[in-house]
Design an enzyme around this catalytic site. Sequence first.
Site, PDB file in Angstrom:
ATOM      1  N   ARG A 116     -10.888  -9.085 -39.518  1.00  0.00           N
ATOM      2  CA  ARG A 116     -10.061  -9.746 -38.498  1.00  0.00           C
ATOM      3  C   ARG A 116      -8.872  -8.887 -38.056  1.00  0.00           C
ATOM      4  O   ARG A 116      -8.492  -8.892 -36.888  1.00  0.00           O
ATOM      5  CB  ARG A 116      -9.546 -11.053 -39.119  1.00  0.00           C
ATOM      6  CG  ARG A 116      -8.762 -11.912 -38.182  1.00  0.00           C
ATOM      7  CD  ARG A 116      -8.077 -13.023 -38.931  1.00  0.00           C
ATOM      8  NE  ARG A 116      -7.669 -14.125 -38.092  1.00  0.00           N
ATOM      9  CZ  ARG A 116      -6.813 -15.063 -38.457  1.00  0.00           C
ATOM     10  NH1 ARG A 116      -6.287 -15.038 -39.681  1.00  0.00           N
ATOM     11  NH2 ARG A 116      -6.482 -16.044 -37.643  1.00  0.00           N
ATOM     12  N   ASN A 147      -6.167 -16.194 -31.902  1.00  0.00           N
ATOM     13  CA  ASN A 147      -7.340 -15.743 -32.652  1.00  0.00           C
ATOM     14  C   ASN A 147      -7.603 -16.878 -33.638  1.00  0.00           C
ATOM     15  O   ASN A 147      -6.708 -17.291 -34.368  1.00  0.00           O
ATOM     16  CB  ASN A 147      -6.992 -14.422 -33.362  1.00  0.00           C
ATOM     17  CG  ASN A 147      -8.027 -13.981 -34.365  1.00  0.00           C
ATOM     18  OD1 ASN A 147      -8.108 -14.545 -35.462  1.00  0.00           O
ATOM     19  ND2 ASN A 147      -8.762 -12.951 -34.034  1.00  0.00           N
ATOM     20  N   SER A 148      -8.829 -17.403 -33.652  1.00  0.00           N
ATOM     21  CA  SER A 148      -9.098 -18.649 -34.367  1.00  0.00           C
ATOM     22  C   SER A 148      -8.982 -18.490 -35.886  1.00  0.00           C
ATOM     23  O   SER A 148      -9.099 -17.392 -36.438  1.00  0.00           O
ATOM     24  CB  SER A 148     -10.506 -19.147 -34.032  1.00  0.00           C
ATOM     25  OG  SER A 148     -10.646 -19.337 -32.650  1.00  0.00           O
ATOM     26  N   GLN A 149      -8.797 -19.651 -36.545  1.00  0.00           N
ATOM     27  CA  GLN A 149      -8.719 -19.718 -38.007  1.00  0.00           C
ATOM     28  C   GLN A 149     -10.032 -19.214 -38.618  1.00  0.00           C
ATOM     29  O   GLN A 149     -11.116 -19.676 -38.242  1.00  0.00           O
ATOM     30  CB  GLN A 149      -8.480 -21.177 -38.391  1.00  0.00           C
ATOM     31  CG  GLN A 149      -8.348 -21.418 -39.866  1.00  0.00           C
ATOM     32  CD  GLN A 149      -8.029 -22.881 -40.165  1.00  0.00           C
ATOM     33  OE1 GLN A 149      -8.004 -23.720 -39.257  1.00  0.00           O
ATOM     34  NE2 GLN A 149      -7.788 -23.181 -41.416  1.00  0.00           N
ATOM     35  N   PRO A 150      -9.984 -18.282 -39.571  1.00  0.00           N
ATOM     36  CA  PRO A 150     -11.221 -17.726 -40.148  1.00  0.00           C
ATOM     37  C   PRO A 150     -12.188 -18.783 -40.689  1.00  0.00           C
ATOM     38  O   PRO A 150     -13.405 -18.682 -40.483  1.00  0.00           O
ATOM     39  CB  PRO A 150     -10.700 -16.811 -41.263  1.00  0.00           C
ATOM     40  CG  PRO A 150      -9.364 -16.365 -40.764  1.00  0.00           C
ATOM     41  CD  PRO A 150      -8.791 -17.554 -40.040  1.00  0.00           C
TER      42      PRO A 150
END
Length: 196
Positions: free
Chosen positions: A16, A42-45
């Site tokens: 990421r 940037n989305s949550q993993p």
Amino acid sequence: MDPADRVAAAFAAQPRRRFLPPDVRGSAAWDAPLAIGYGQTNSQPHTVGDMLVLLDVAPGMRVLDVGAGSGWTSALLGELTGPDGWVLALEIVPELAAFGAANVEAAGVPCVRLVRAGQGALGAPDEAPFDRILVSAMASELPLSLVAQLAPGGVMVAPVAGTMLRVVRGFPPRDAPGEARVTEHGSYQFVPLVGG
Ligand SMILES: C[S@@+](CC[C@H](N)C(=O)[O-])C[C@H]1O[C@@H](n2cnc3c(N)ncnc32)[C@H](O)[C@@H]1O
């Protein structure tokens, strides 16, 4: 390999950190959305992992990534399709489309093309059908225009009105977009899908 193992391998191949602006790179390990500018994230993993497992991308597939942002999900999808498949990634904010495209190029995933989303239609009807569609922004109702861009038997994963949906398009003759099979997979928050 089962879908969760393939997704874990893709995460390992595309860290990421490489897709984040310098000011938030130090927070890459946090399981939280991170700002990438222009009011977007940037989305949550954990969320990305859940979505990719639901999407179940196999090598050689044609994939549409709606809401490419930093390009991270696009690169992960490219790892999952491998060089025999391809990913068309769309981002509506021009500056983020440029940022995401540069990140994808630096990540070395040649089967991914990240471009600015067209202004007229949701998705890319001219390049359909797709085997898989990932939507990383929240629609207010199921976007049937995207379901119509799925191949028969194709799968879309999309957050709609607070719930993660997995949508499987039917096979002919019951293949109208409205005939898709929809299952629910928990509550999530996302930035809004423009035009959705
Ligand atoms: C959660 S963010 C980015 C997530 C991204 N997949 C990542 O890994 O960084 C969702 C993105 O969707 C974009 N977006 C919203 N509506 C869109 C649309 N109709 N077409 C393409 N992109 C859209 C937003 O500008 C935003 O960058």
